[in-house]
Design an enzyme around this catalytic site. Sequence first.
Site: not given
Length: 426
Positions: A209, A263
């Site tokens: 991720k 993010c």
Amino acid sequence: MKSKICIVGLGYIGLPTAAVLADKGFTVHGVDVNEEAVRLINNGQVHIYEPDLEKVVKKVVTAGKLTADIEPIKADIYILAVPTPFKEKHKPDMAYVESATKSIIPYIEPGNLIILESTSPIGTTEKMAEWILNERPDLSMDERKSNQIFISHCPERVLPGKILKELIENDRTVGGINKMSTQKTAEFYESFVEGEVLQTNAKTAELTKLTENTYRDVNIAFANELSMICDDQEIDVWELIRLANHHPRVDILQPGPGVGGHCIAVDPWFIVDAAPERAQLIYTARNVNDSKPNFVIDKIKEAATDPAHSKIACLGLAFKANIDDLRESPALEIVKDLAEMLPSTIYVVEPHISELPSVLRNKNIELINTEDAIANADILVILVDHDYFKAIDKNSIKEKHIIDTRGLYTKSEPYDNAATEKYLTV
């Protein structure tokens, strides 16, 4: 019989996940420290904006499949979806993950599956297992014992504005702290995910991720660096990228005022923190993107030749188009810094919010509609490419000084240098 699920964290990922799972027939209990969010959810309402989310929440709450509270309950599966920000010097802040983990520890029973969905530094899932077993020695990770529990990481990978769709359709990566944890987690996601569920170990899932978001950050940094070079050389960056992308093996992204969101603007620092001597390119890209807001501010100050009387309107506060999410938004940073530097009122247009965020209140900043901004401002700063702004009649702004960080109004036709003479493309 479907498993009972407890989701800790009902924010931009946790609440859509809870709604999707409840809509798939699971009984879901959501937990959040925000009592107002809990109240709204139990009334079939939402505290965040995501297309169609409120409709689904109302449906599943009415059906009795989703409830919310400030405390966890006993469940078969626990999903942690809490923030993982960084603190001073870009060090990962694990306080939310640790607090969420410890909140469920009294309720865990043998056979339970605990899944960390929060984007986290390498080793967080193993650390979570340590926290649980330190407080619950009656539990075990030994696959040969009857008191075993299962712990995995399955990072979300969804696009704000399309979360409900992508939670179902996107591939997922699951990684457990042992093989049985991985398998049980994969079985759970395969029960509602249409994309492929890819199995690995916890540390690889964590870095996967981080890598996905860092890839985007590095490539955006290249586009942002090009935009600043083009400004120095008086070249239209939008035309440059369009032409370069005609090469069959080139696909340059679009520049902007910086990089935002929880993010892409955060996750690369987790890799830098884990391997500071190795992550040289990642570190440089982060610095390029973090410097872009200051570059935009300098361009605005140059345009405001009379700071006391220049009327500046900034279009957009969100970190990306067509959402209300202001987390780590470079547009927000630009507006805040402008207000501190210039004495005149800064007009702000953000169609997805009804009031200024707390960080912009009690300053020389006024939230107004687009029509009033165009009428009042001498300088228009395009910070977010909302569809709402794309619909603005170009004739209504032709007399304005435009600083366009998104290329909405300044993209010229091939060889049409005259088309961008009065605009700054940054």
